[in-house]
Design a protein around this motif. Structure first.
Motif, PDB file in Angstrom:
ATOM      1  N   THR A 192      -2.580  -4.771   0.318  1.00 28.75           N
ATOM      2  CA  THR A 192      -2.379  -4.307  -1.053  1.00 28.75           C
ATOM      3  C   THR A 192      -1.743  -2.922  -1.069  1.00 28.75           C
ATOM      4  O   THR A 192      -2.145  -2.032  -0.330  1.00 28.75           O
ATOM      5  CB  THR A 192      -3.709  -4.257  -1.819  1.00 28.75           C
ATOM      6  N   ASP A 194      -1.162  -0.022  -3.815  1.00 28.71           N
ATOM      7  CA  ASP A 194      -1.547   0.440  -5.148  1.00 28.71           C
ATOM      8  C   ASP A 194      -0.923   1.806  -5.403  1.00 28.71           C
ATOM      9  O   ASP A 194      -1.189   2.746  -4.653  1.00 28.71           O
ATOM     10  CB  ASP A 194      -3.071   0.606  -5.230  1.00 28.71           C
ATOM     11  N   ASP A 196       0.293   4.982  -8.453  1.00 26.16           N
ATOM     12  CA  ASP A 196      -0.001   5.524  -9.782  1.00 26.16           C
ATOM     13  C   ASP A 196       1.281   5.837 -10.533  1.00 26.16           C
ATOM     14  O   ASP A 196       1.334   6.765 -11.339  1.00 26.16           O
ATOM     15  CB  ASP A 196      -0.884   6.773  -9.674  1.00 26.16           C
ATOM     16  N   SER A 249      -2.007  -1.814 -11.511  1.00 27.89           N
ATOM     17  CA  SER A 249      -2.858  -1.089 -10.578  1.00 27.89           C
ATOM     18  C   SER A 249      -4.003  -0.394 -11.294  1.00 27.89           C
ATOM     19  O   SER A 249      -3.888   0.002 -12.459  1.00 27.89           O
ATOM     20  CB  SER A 249      -2.029  -0.045  -9.827  1.00 27.89           C
ATOM     21  N   GLU A 250      -5.112  -0.246 -10.592  1.00 33.92           N
ATOM     22  CA  GLU A 250      -6.247   0.498 -11.150  1.00 33.92           C
ATOM     23  C   GLU A 250      -5.899   1.965 -11.323  1.00 33.92           C
ATOM     24  O   GLU A 250      -6.555   2.690 -12.070  1.00 33.92           O
ATOM     25  CB  GLU A 250      -7.458   0.361 -10.230  1.00 33.92           C
ATOM     26  N   LYS A 255       0.584  -2.714  -8.589  1.00 37.35           N
ATOM     27  CA  LYS A 255      -0.112  -3.210  -7.406  1.00 37.35           C
ATOM     28  C   LYS A 255       0.645  -4.411  -6.860  1.00 37.35           C
ATOM     29  O   LYS A 255       0.899  -5.379  -7.584  1.00 37.35           O
ATOM     30  CB  LYS A 255      -1.546  -3.615  -7.734  1.00 37.35           C
ATOM     31  N   GLU A 257       0.281  -7.282  -4.072  1.00 35.71           N
ATOM     32  CA  GLU A 257      -0.768  -7.916  -3.270  1.00 35.71           C
ATOM     33  C   GLU A 257      -0.160  -9.036  -2.429  1.00 35.71           C
ATOM     34  O   GLU A 257       0.414  -9.976  -2.967  1.00 35.71           O
ATOM     35  CB  GLU A 257      -1.859  -8.451  -4.186  1.00 35.71           C
TER      36      GLU A 257
END
Length: 277
Positions: A192, A194, A196, A249-250, A255, A257
């Motif tokens: 993954t 990820d 920002d 993405s968190e 994100k 994957e």
């Protein structure tokens, strides 16, 4: 192609009618597939033209500036020449990506698969890129479980490099973060990425792996890359029997994957290699 024979009698003509209807369905599917391929070809050509035009226009403008005497001092002339060199290098990378993508579309894949530690491959890629990424304000963090896969090492490097480069290209803030994690679940593993960054609209996520995808405004600038990086990544992963998808993405960005087959046994001591970059 939409015509179907309605025949309800149970006699010798029924199988003939059923065969006709089945042939009509297959013919319609074939025509639809050909039409889609033609549309994809047109979009590909439009994307190539769009992305090549921008650096060529810049090169032409700077060459004309040199010829017309706009760049009068040696310092300005060197600046013009440096810009031209950069644009030529962009074109070279673009053509190389296009050549690779075209070969993959024709099914021309290298078959040099070996057993290798995927976590070590990722760490090596991060180590090689960390200084450059740091200069551009992108911090790399890894959280990797030891995993052994059978894959082509060069193609894996291309996957890791392209996805990492995608996060760097679309970073908008002065400082950014990319977290790379690798977890194992029996005979499969999940890699993954990820970040920002600005992210993409929900409706654009399924299309990010299409060549020269333009519906996402954040990805319409040809100076951001060839428009083929993620398409090449998907092609490599799919050929290797894996899967890839894009999500929100968190961290607020994008994100990516990737799921691959791996060996079920334990590697090393089974501990994660968690390192900040």
């Amino acid at each position: 192609m939409n015509f179907r024979i309605q025949y309800d009698r149970q006699d010798e003509f029924l199988p003939i009618c059923e065969d006709f209807n089945e042939m009509a369905v297959r013919l319609k599917e074939s025509v639809t597939k050909i039409q889609q391929q033609e549309q994809n070809r047109k979009e590909l050509l439009a994307g190539i033209s769009h992305d090549i035009r921008s650096p060529l226009t810049s090169i032409q403008a700077y060459v004309e500036g040199l010829m017309d005497g706009v760049a009068r001092t040696p310092k300005v002339q060197r600046s013009y020449l440096a810009t031209i060199k950069t644009k030529v290098e962009d074109l070279d990378r673009m053509v190389s990506q296009l050549f690779l993508f075209s070969k993959m579309e024709l099914g021309d894949y290298p078959e040099n698969s070996i057993r290798l530690r995927l976590d070590e491959k990722i760490e090596a890629a991060v180590l090689e890129a960390k200084e450059e990424y740091k200069e551009h304000g992108l911090q790399l963090i890894t959280d990797l479980t030891p995993v052994t896969v059978t894959a082509d090492p060069i193609q894996l490097e291309r996957v890791i490099s392209n996805v990492m480069g995608n996060s760097l290209k679309y970073k908008e803030q002065e400082k950014g973060l990319l977290r790379i994690s690798l977890i194992k679940n029996g005979a499969t593993c999940t890699l993954t990425f990820d970040d920002d960054g600005p992210g993409v609209p929900e409706e654009a996520l399924p299309h990010l792996f299409e060549a020269f995808y333009r519906s996402d405004p954040a990805r319409q600038n040809p100076q951001k890359g060839s428009g083929l990086g993620l398409a090449i990544v998907k092609s490599i992963i799919t050929h290797a029997g894996g899967s890839i998808q894009a999500k929100r993405s968190e961290f607020g960005g994008l994100k990516i994957e990737i799921c691959l087959s791996c060996e079920e046994g334990s590697e090393s001591d089974g501990k994660n290699t968690d390192r900040g970059r």
